[in-house]
Design an enzyme around this catalytic site. Sequence first.
Site, PDB file in Angstrom:
ATOM      1  N   HIS A 135       0.647  -0.966  -0.151  1.00 21.33           N
ATOM      2  CA  HIS A 135      -0.298  -0.219  -0.206  1.00 21.33           C
ATOM      3  C   HIS A 135       0.788   1.529  -0.394  1.00 21.33           C
ATOM      4  O   HIS A 135       0.388   1.855  -0.234  1.00 21.33           O
ATOM      5  CB  HIS A 135      -0.772   0.356   1.134  1.00 21.33           C
ATOM      6  N   ASP A 172      -2.365   2.173  -4.322  1.00 20.61           N
ATOM      7  CA  ASP A 172      -3.309   2.496  -4.136  1.00 20.61           C
ATOM      8  C   ASP A 172      -4.071   1.553  -3.684  1.00 20.61           C
ATOM      9  O   ASP A 172      -4.355   1.281  -4.877  1.00 20.61           O
ATOM     10  CB  ASP A 172      -3.907   3.619  -4.085  1.00 20.61           C
TER      11      ASP A 172
END
Length: 510
Positions: A481, A485
């Site tokens: 992450h 995204d």
Amino acid sequence: MATEIRVPTLGESVTEATIAQWFKKPGDAVSADEPLVELETDKVTVEVPAPAAGTLENIVVKEGDTVEVGALLGAILEGAAAAAPAPAKKEEAAPSSSDALKSAEPVSVVVPSAGESVTEAEVGEWFVKVGDAVKADDTLVELETDKAAQEVPSPVAGTVIEIAQATGSTVEPGNLLCKIAPGEGAAVSTPAPAAAAAAPAQPAASSPAPSTSMPPAPSASKMLAEKGLSPDQVAGSGKRGQVLKGDVIAAVASGISAAPAAQAAPVVARAPSSPEDEVREERVRMTKLRQTIARRLKDAQNTAAMLTTYNEVDMKPVMDLRKQYKDIFEKKHGVKLGFMGFFTKAVTHALKEIPAVNAEIDGTDIIYKNYAHIGVAVGTDKGLVVPIVRDADQMSIAEIEKEIGNLGRKARDGKLGMADMQGGTFTISNGGVYGSLMSSPILNAPQSGILGMHKIQERPVAMNGQVVIRPMMYLALSYDHRIVDGKEAVTFLVRVKESLEDPQRLVLDL
């Protein structure tokens, strides 16, 4: 006849090395496979063995020079290492077997170079013992590195006269493994000295940071100065504890403090077993491959901001396509049409649209890969390995299936080389072959994405207002992450789903 000594292949992306030291000088007698010169790269030091027995005729490059792979180092004048013994007079008795043994110089079997960044190995199972007769290319011993297992073959036919390393010992490229007396009927030396020699070697090798008088490698010295560090702060992994550039990089990444050691997996006190349970327990040495798997998976969890998103795919279109064309496909291409070709092709299409999933983080930079080297996780009896299908985005489904088949066979036979497992940009793991219905795969660092395939199972699903039974598969995408995204991850997985549910998209490159 003169035999050239040249710089060997030093591993992927390594094109040059520095002459660290010569072990011989012109005019010295050398034996086949005897170390002649030590080369230093920014990752590892490598000893170059003599390609033949004879006399070192000349040295072309001196210590400190930089040479490229394939460059000429020197030459050996074959057959000049030792003068032939004077012929026995006719009235003299035939030479004894011990005399014959003396005239046949034993052949030393050393630890081969295992590839870039691999500086040591652990001695696994010995397939021979002192006194055994062997043929050329017979397997002598298995070496375990943190990447794979490697079998060491016998270079000659003869008799094993010495085993220098015990099972479990840690060895480096160029270390002596055993000696073989060439020919038949060779006398055997007493094995006790070999065992005694091997015994102290193991504790020494297992020492975490041995002291050394070796100066740091030139490339390491430069980086130490840039970082303001002293050699005492870095544990060297080179020959005789020499600090290499890779050691400095690793030390800087860890912060060179007590904190990284404290963050290592804690040693949990083992609960004592009752006497009746102890006799039913079995303690087995963990292989270096398994140790590396454990360390890398835990490091991925500790380093990446790992998150997993899920979706499901209707496999009926792909299954119908396979059923319709599998016989024609196999007849034309000589390989079966499986699911991995479709999944790999679907992944490469999605990576082009979502390049972040194919990227990696390097410090404060993001490296976007304009190619797709897809790792395919393969389970073997020695552990999980991930061979690479290179440039899969430029391959057809048939070419992908052939390459996956070749890599799978090499993995199961223990024949994978370092080049087969380095440089991947994305990984596919198929737990479905073992019956897994759903799981969250762990990233294969430094990659930023891994796709988990699972079992195909018929389930009732709603389609066009009706409940129908369809062969469904859950898909799981684990991603970092920090670089990917949530929107990008979900979009990537949807694109894979769309390609599999409408395979014509793969053909039309949509």
